[in-house]
Design a protein around this motif. Structure first.
Motif, PDB file in Angstrom:
ATOM      1  N   LYS A  27     -49.655  -5.571 -39.782  1.00  0.00           N
ATOM      2  CA  LYS A  27     -49.392  -5.911 -38.377  1.00  0.00           C
ATOM      3  C   LYS A  27     -49.342  -7.419 -38.180  1.00  0.00           C
ATOM      4  O   LYS A  27     -48.485  -7.926 -37.463  1.00  0.00           O
ATOM      5  CB  LYS A  27     -50.445  -5.283 -37.472  1.00  0.00           C
ATOM      6  N   LEU A  28     -50.258  -8.146 -38.811  1.00  0.00           N
ATOM      7  CA  LEU A  28     -50.267  -9.602 -38.676  1.00  0.00           C
ATOM      8  C   LEU A  28     -48.967 -10.203 -39.203  1.00  0.00           C
ATOM      9  O   LEU A  28     -48.429 -11.148 -38.626  1.00  0.00           O
ATOM     10  CB  LEU A  28     -51.462 -10.200 -39.423  1.00  0.00           C
TER      11      LEU A  28
ATOM     12  N   ILE B 104     -45.993 -10.132 -36.692  1.00  0.00           N
ATOM     13  CA  ILE B 104     -46.021 -10.954 -35.475  1.00  0.00           C
ATOM     14  C   ILE B 104     -45.034 -12.110 -35.639  1.00  0.00           C
ATOM     15  O   ILE B 104     -45.111 -12.859 -36.604  1.00  0.00           O
ATOM     16  CB  ILE B 104     -47.443 -11.478 -35.195  1.00  0.00           C
ATOM     17  N   GLN B 105     -44.109 -12.220 -34.703  1.00  0.00           N
ATOM     18  CA  GLN B 105     -43.066 -13.247 -34.812  1.00  0.00           C
ATOM     19  C   GLN B 105     -43.155 -14.314 -33.731  1.00  0.00           C
ATOM     20  O   GLN B 105     -42.602 -15.390 -33.890  1.00  0.00           O
ATOM     21  CB  GLN B 105     -41.683 -12.583 -34.752  1.00  0.00           C
ATOM     22  N   ASN B 106     -43.838 -14.044 -32.648  1.00  0.00           N
ATOM     23  CA  ASN B 106     -43.828 -14.972 -31.517  1.00  0.00           C
ATOM     24  C   ASN B 106     -45.005 -15.941 -31.511  1.00  0.00           C
ATOM     25  O   ASN B 106     -45.183 -16.684 -30.555  1.00  0.00           O
ATOM     26  CB  ASN B 106     -43.811 -14.187 -30.195  1.00  0.00           C
ATOM     27  N   LEU B 107     -45.801 -15.915 -32.547  1.00  0.00           N
ATOM     28  CA  LEU B 107     -46.925 -16.845 -32.678  1.00  0.00           C
ATOM     29  C   LEU B 107     -46.791 -17.578 -34.000  1.00  0.00           C
ATOM     30  O   LEU B 107     -46.402 -16.982 -35.003  1.00  0.00           O
ATOM     31  CB  LEU B 107     -48.262 -16.089 -32.677  1.00  0.00           C
TER      32      LEU B 107
ATOM     33  N   VAL C 263     -48.699  -3.942 -32.781  1.00  0.00           N
ATOM     34  CA  VAL C 263     -48.407  -5.330 -33.129  1.00  0.00           C
ATOM     35  C   VAL C 263     -48.444  -6.193 -31.866  1.00  0.00           C
ATOM     36  O   VAL C 263     -48.992  -7.297 -31.864  1.00  0.00           O
ATOM     37  CB  VAL C 263     -47.040  -5.438 -33.847  1.00  0.00           C
ATOM     38  N   GLN C 264     -47.899  -5.665 -30.759  1.00  0.00           N
ATOM     39  CA  GLN C 264     -47.877  -6.408 -29.500  1.00  0.00           C
ATOM     40  C   GLN C 264     -49.291  -6.645 -28.966  1.00  0.00           C
ATOM     41  O   GLN C 264     -49.608  -7.726 -28.476  1.00  0.00           O
ATOM     42  CB  GLN C 264     -47.037  -5.665 -28.444  1.00  0.00           C
TER      43      GLN C 264
ATOM     44  N   GLU D  23     -50.914  -9.267 -31.064  1.00  0.00           N
ATOM     45  CA  GLU D  23     -50.367 -10.580 -30.711  1.00  0.00           C
ATOM     46  C   GLU D  23     -50.993 -11.104 -29.425  1.00  0.00           C
ATOM     47  O   GLU D  23     -51.342 -12.287 -29.331  1.00  0.00           O
ATOM     48  CB  GLU D  23     -48.854 -10.485 -30.559  1.00  0.00           C
ATOM     49  N   GLN D  24     -51.155 -10.245 -28.414  1.00  0.00           N
ATOM     50  CA  GLN D  24     -51.780 -10.661 -27.154  1.00  0.00           C
ATOM     51  C   GLN D  24     -53.206 -11.134 -27.392  1.00  0.00           C
ATOM     52  O   GLN D  24     -53.633 -12.146 -26.834  1.00  0.00           O
ATOM     53  CB  GLN D  24     -51.800  -9.504 -26.155  1.00  0.00           C
TER      54      GLN D  24
ATOM     55  N   ARG E 205     -53.097 -14.504 -29.123  1.00  0.00           N
ATOM     56  CA  ARG E 205     -52.618 -15.541 -28.209  1.00  0.00           C
ATOM     57  C   ARG E 205     -53.780 -16.076 -27.361  1.00  0.00           C
ATOM     58  O   ARG E 205     -53.896 -17.269 -27.120  1.00  0.00           O
ATOM     59  CB  ARG E 205     -51.514 -14.969 -27.324  1.00  0.00           C
TER      60      ARG E 205
END
Length: 91
Positions: A20-21, A24-27, A78-79, A82-83, A86
């Motif tokens: 899962k880590l 993550i694409q947005n971090l 995953v989302q 990511e939250q 973040r």
């Protein structure tokens, strides 16, 4: 920023979290995997705890701060992961 994942071979929870880590694409972070079976101190500290996530903050050659992060649920998407990250990367 760097995330450190303490893990051990054959640990399905560790493998799931690592997968899962890596999705993550947005971090922006570097992921370091530490196999606890390679060092006695890691093994004694995390034998019954893996997977364990730490946030590492490099400030200089000698000044590195590592703080533990709460263990995400194995059911977290995953989302959701990511939250959570973040929130801790912002602090």
């Amino acid at each position: 920023m760097r995330l450190i994942l303490y893990s051990k071979p054959g640990c399905h929870l560790c493998e799931g979290l690592q997968e899962k880590l890596e999705k993550i694409q947005n971090l922006s972070f570097e992921l370091e995997i530490r196999d606890i079976t390679t060092r006695d101190d890691w093994f004694s500290a995390y034998e019954y705890e893996v997977p364990v996530l730490y946030l590492s903050n490099h400030r200089g050659a000698e000044d590195t701060e590592e703080k533990p992060l709460p263990r995400p649920s194995p059911r977290a998407s995953v989302q959701q992961l990511e939250q959570m990250l973040r929130k801790y990367l912002a602090n």
